[in-house]
Design an enzyme around this catalytic site. Structure first.
Site, PDB file in Angstrom:
ATOM      1  N   GLN A 120       1.023  -1.421   0.026  1.00 40.82           N
ATOM      2  CA  GLN A 120       0.195  -0.174  -0.056  1.00 40.82           C
ATOM      3  C   GLN A 120       0.963   1.198  -0.211  1.00 40.82           C
ATOM      4  O   GLN A 120       1.241   1.662   1.056  1.00 40.82           O
ATOM      5  CB  GLN A 120      -0.873  -0.344   1.150  1.00 40.82           C
ATOM      6  N   PHE A 121       1.259   1.828  -1.129  1.00 35.14           N
ATOM      7  CA  PHE A 121       2.082   3.025  -1.378  1.00 35.14           C
ATOM      8  C   PHE A 121       1.291   4.111  -0.923  1.00 35.14           C
ATOM      9  O   PHE A 121       2.052   5.106  -0.347  1.00 35.14           O
ATOM     10  CB  PHE A 121       2.495   3.135  -2.950  1.00 35.14           C
ATOM     11  N   THR A 122       0.001   3.920  -0.616  1.00 36.74           N
ATOM     12  CA  THR A 122      -0.549   5.343  -0.116  1.00 36.74           C
ATOM     13  C   THR A 122      -0.273   5.657   1.281  1.00 36.74           C
ATOM     14  O   THR A 122      -0.584   6.774   1.918  1.00 36.74           O
ATOM     15  CB  THR A 122      -2.103   5.400  -0.333  1.00 36.74           C
TER      16      THR A 122
END
Length: 150
Positions: free
Chosen positions: A78-80
């Protein structure tokens, strides 16, 4: 690395209508990788997650780890988690590692967690549009940043 660890009664990951991961009780780990992350971050975070005493013992006290319960884990990229929201209303993801850096580190993290737990860890699909379903147990949600070990 940043991780959101959620103790769950159940969790699953679906991609394109196909369920690719499913567990009953255990943890769902949302993992964000930065460009500056290293093998040291992987080892430290994996051991921390495996040994976190966030499961109830026989007295109903959170005093038992994932290693001790034998429960399962799912790790989802989850890059966010690295969103910067200081300026404006559109998050910036400049701190998030690009796939050529993030994928190997993500895969190494999963392998390390499997070694630390002594069992298979399920995963999402890196870069895919995933539908993550979970029933947070407690709720227990822990956020860990390897660059700010508090």
């Amino acid at each position: 690395m940043k991780a959101v660890i959620q103790r769950v009664s159940r969790a699953s990951v679906t991609v394109d209508g196909n369920m690719i991961a499913k567990i009953d009780s255990g943890v769902l780990v949302l993992l964000g990788v930065e460009n500056t992350d290293s093998q040291e971050d992987i080892v430290w975070l994996s051991r921390k997650i495996a040994n976190l005493r966030i499961f109830n013992d026989t007295n109903g006290v959170m005093n038992t780890s994932l290693i001790e319960t034998g429960d399962d884990a799912i790790v989802v990229s989850q890059f966010t988690l690295h969103a910067a929201t200081k300026k404006g209303n559109r998050p910036s993801y400049l701190k998030a590692a690009k796939p050529d850096v993030a994928i190997p580190l993500y895969e190494q993290f999963v392998a390390q967690l499997q070694a630390d737990l002594g069992r298979v860890v399920q995963t999402g699909s890196f870069g895919a549009d995933m539908k993550v379903d979970l029933l947070n147990d407690g709720p227990v949600t822990i956020i860990i940043d390897t660059h700010n070990k508090e």
